[in-house]
Design an enzyme around this catalytic site. Sequence first.
Site, PDB file in Angstrom:
ATOM      1  N   LYS A  37       2.851  10.275   5.181  1.00 28.18           N
ATOM      2  CA  LYS A  37       2.814  11.622   4.616  1.00 28.18           C
ATOM      3  C   LYS A  37       2.629  12.642   5.747  1.00 28.18           C
ATOM      4  CE  LYS A  37       0.794  13.335   0.369  1.00 28.18           C
ATOM      5  NZ  LYS A  37      -0.206  13.023  -0.635  1.00 28.18           N
ATOM      6  N   LYS A  48      -3.870  -3.848 -13.476  1.00 29.71           N
ATOM      7  CA  LYS A  48      -3.559  -5.211 -13.020  1.00 29.71           C
ATOM      8  C   LYS A  48      -3.413  -6.141 -14.225  1.00 29.71           C
ATOM      9  CE  LYS A  48      -5.902  -4.621  -8.593  1.00 29.71           C
ATOM     10  NZ  LYS A  48      -7.233  -4.534  -7.976  1.00 29.71           N
ATOM     11  N   PHE A  62       1.289   3.795   5.708  1.00 33.51           N
ATOM     12  CA  PHE A  62       0.692   3.097   6.849  1.00 33.51           C
ATOM     13  C   PHE A  62      -0.812   3.322   6.849  1.00 33.51           C
ATOM     14  CE2 PHE A  62       0.463   1.843  11.428  1.00 33.51           C
ATOM     15  CZ  PHE A  62       1.151   0.645  11.281  1.00 33.51           C
TER      16      PHE A  62
HETATM   17  N1  LIG Z   1      -6.610  -1.135  -0.084  1.00 36.09           N
HETATM   18  C1  LIG Z   1      -6.427  -2.290  -0.718  1.00 36.09           C
HETATM   19  O1  LIG Z   1      -7.188  -3.267  -0.520  1.00 36.09           O
HETATM   20  C2  LIG Z   1      -5.293  -2.456  -1.668  1.00 36.09           C
HETATM   21  C3  LIG Z   1      -4.455  -1.426  -1.979  1.00 36.09           C
HETATM   22  N2  LIG Z   1      -3.399  -1.644  -2.826  1.00 36.09           N
HETATM   23  C4  LIG Z   1      -2.444  -0.583  -3.122  1.00 36.09           C
HETATM   24  O2  LIG Z   1      -1.649  -0.372  -1.957  1.00 36.09           O
HETATM   25  C5  LIG Z   1      -1.295   1.008  -1.837  1.00 36.09           C
HETATM   26  C6  LIG Z   1      -1.800   1.542  -0.502  1.00 36.09           C
HETATM   27  O3  LIG Z   1      -3.200   1.423  -0.478  1.00 36.09           O
HETATM   28  P1  LIG Z   1      -4.016   1.732   0.854  1.00 36.09           P
HETATM   29  O4  LIG Z   1      -3.278   1.229   2.027  1.00 36.09           O
HETATM   30  O5  LIG Z   1      -5.401   1.277   0.602  1.00 36.09           O
HETATM   31  O6  LIG Z   1      -3.979   3.332   0.843  1.00 36.09           O
HETATM   32  P2  LIG Z   1      -4.273   4.318   2.051  1.00 36.09           P
HETATM   33  O7  LIG Z   1      -4.755   5.573   1.424  1.00 36.09           O
HETATM   34  O8  LIG Z   1      -5.093   3.653   3.091  1.00 36.09           O
HETATM   35  O9  LIG Z   1      -2.820   4.559   2.687  1.00 36.09           O
HETATM   36  C7  LIG Z   1      -1.804   5.177   1.983  1.00 36.09           C
HETATM   37  C8  LIG Z   1      -0.633   5.424   2.916  1.00 36.09           C
HETATM   38  O10 LIG Z   1       0.451   5.944   2.165  1.00 36.09           O
HETATM   39  C9  LIG Z   1       0.901   7.141   2.764  1.00 36.09           C
HETATM   40  N3  LIG Z   1       1.356   7.996   1.668  1.00 36.09           N
HETATM   41  C10 LIG Z   1       0.662   8.353   0.566  1.00 36.09           C
HETATM   42  N4  LIG Z   1       1.433   9.105  -0.243  1.00 36.09           N
HETATM   43  C11 LIG Z   1       2.625   9.225   0.370  1.00 36.09           C
HETATM   44  C12 LIG Z   1       3.840   9.886   0.069  1.00 36.09           C
HETATM   45  N5  LIG Z   1       3.982  10.596  -1.052  1.00 36.09           N
HETATM   46  N6  LIG Z   1       4.865   9.798   0.935  1.00 36.09           N
HETATM   47  C13 LIG Z   1       4.731   9.102   2.074  1.00 36.09           C
HETATM   48  N7  LIG Z   1       3.616   8.447   2.431  1.00 36.09           N
HETATM   49  C14 LIG Z   1       2.579   8.519   1.593  1.00 36.09           C
HETATM   50  C15 LIG Z   1      -0.267   7.722   3.531  1.00 36.09           C
HETATM   51  O11 LIG Z   1       0.232   8.527   4.586  1.00 36.09           O
HETATM   52  P3  LIG Z   1      -0.742   9.203   5.681  1.00 36.09           P
HETATM   53  O12 LIG Z   1      -1.229   8.052   6.520  1.00 36.09           O
HETATM   54  O13 LIG Z   1       0.117  10.136   6.441  1.00 36.09           O
HETATM   55  O14 LIG Z   1      -1.844   9.860   4.899  1.00 36.09           O
HETATM   56  C16 LIG Z   1      -0.928   6.430   4.026  1.00 36.09           C
HETATM   57  O15 LIG Z   1      -0.328   5.995   5.226  1.00 36.09           O
HETATM   58  C17 LIG Z   1      -1.913   1.713  -3.048  1.00 36.09           C
HETATM   59  O16 LIG Z   1      -0.926   1.822  -4.038  1.00 36.09           O
HETATM   60  C18 LIG Z   1      -3.033   0.772  -3.471  1.00 36.09           C
HETATM   61  O17 LIG Z   1      -3.312   0.860  -4.828  1.00 36.09           O
HETATM   62  C19 LIG Z   1      -3.153  -2.885  -3.375  1.00 36.09           C
HETATM   63  C20 LIG Z   1      -3.951  -3.932  -3.100  1.00 36.09           C
HETATM   64  C21 LIG Z   1      -5.120  -3.806  -2.251  1.00 36.09           C
HETATM   65  N1  LIG Z   2      -9.079  -0.925  -4.949  1.00 34.84           N
HETATM   66  C1  LIG Z   2      -8.590  -2.217  -5.291  1.00 34.84           C
HETATM   67  C2  LIG Z   2      -7.730  -2.713  -4.164  1.00 34.84           C
HETATM   68  C3  LIG Z   2      -6.946  -3.896  -4.517  1.00 34.84           C
HETATM   69  O1  LIG Z   2      -6.176  -3.935  -5.456  1.00 34.84           O
HETATM   70  C4  LIG Z   2      -9.728  -3.179  -5.513  1.00 34.84           C
HETATM   71  O2  LIG Z   2     -10.846  -2.850  -5.079  1.00 34.84           O
HETATM   72  O3  LIG Z   2      -9.516  -4.223  -6.130  1.00 34.84           O
END
Ligand SMILES: NC(=O)C1=CN([C@@H]2O[C@H](COP(=O)(O)OP(=O)(O)OC[C@H]3O[C@@H](n4cnc5c(N)ncnc54)[C@H](OP(=O)(O)O)[C@@H]3O)[C@@H](O)[C@H]2O)C=CC1
Ligand SMILES: N[C@@H](CC=O)C(=O)O
Length: 328
Positions: free
Chosen positions: A45, A204, A11
Amino acid sequence: MPSIKAAILGFGTVGEGVYRILQEKREEIKKSTGFTVEVVSILVKDKTKKRMSIQDVQITDDFRDILNNPEIDVVFEAIVGDEPAYTYLSEAIEKSCHIITANKKMFAKHGPALMKHAEFRSVQVGFEATTAGGVPIIRTVTNLLAGDRVKRIQGILNGTSNFILTKMREEGSSFSQALADAQQKGFAEADPSDDVTGMDAFRKLMILSSLAFGQQPDWEGVPVVGIDHLQTIDLIDASKENLRYRHVADIWLDERGKLQGTVGPVLIGENHPLFSIDGVDNAIIVDTEYLGSLTLVGPGAGMYPTGSAMIADLMHIIRRHEAVLIPN
Ligand SMILES: NC(=O)C1=CN([C@@H]2O[C@H](COP(=O)(O)OP(=O)(O)OC[C@H]3O[C@@H](n4cnc5c(N)ncnc54)[C@H](OP(=O)(O)O)[C@@H]3O)[C@@H](O)[C@H]2O)C=CC1
Ligand SMILES: N[C@@H](CC=O)C(=O)O
């Protein structure tokens, strides 16, 4: 009204985006699919972290709470890294849940195995958000492959790198200022070295390779260079010559039918289709046997673009599986 029960793993930027869109578009989704989509559990987490207020949803740090809930039809995955994400999604598939992931680090490595597993269990895998954020490149290539053959894919696949290069060139920002801004906007990875060393774009590219060519090249054989060695002055000097640095990932079939790939910064002139792609936008040029060349452009990262790609996957799954989604 039948309902689909969903869980969201993670989240942060992306997981919250999925939740917000599902809330904001609740009525539209109901109208267009006949289903309400209800988020019943969210995995994080750290349960003590301060978050947006969420009503009537279980917030858990134990994946078993999700796995052991027989009502859940769909699992959205937006956590970080290949494990435990791969294990969680494999277990969700075993429980006959559809899965939708944004996690390219996990999917570049384990995507083919997850797809096979899902086919065996007759569930769907959505992975539009793994590549190029909100740009519908996965759906587009899938559709093209029905009657055409992809010869080459090249593009800007990392929004953070493109955002940094743009800020350095346009505003004279330093690399570290521009990276901090990308992190603050939620574009960068939890470990931003994946963005700036080219590894994120490489992964990617591997996902696109599996989709378009049915295979990936040997990872060791693909040279990967990032943008972390570039200085603001390099970009400004290039700009004076009407040239721009773009971080380009490229994969093609050579004349012997062998896959070749490269990832790295390239200096391009104003006639190149990637010249005008600025900020967090990604752009992908797909060359095919019959269509010729097609370019898709749009936001490559961020809460709403990425969340919307995951919701598009959900809509696709609902439409394909209306008959087999058992109303709760
Ligand atoms: N940001 C972007 O624009 C994009 C991101 N992505 C991908 O999406 C995924 C999420 O990215 P993003 O939302 O930016 O990351 P964030 O760091 O903002 O959020 C990660 C979330 O995952 C939770 N988390 C991490 N590890 C665990 C675990 N082992 N068990 C349970 N919960 C866990 C964290 O919990 P807590 O909140 O408690 O720390 C947090 O809520 C990544 O794989 C990223 O590569 C893909 C496309 C675009
Ligand atoms: N960190 C990545 C997020 C999307 O995949 C990016 O900047 O492209």
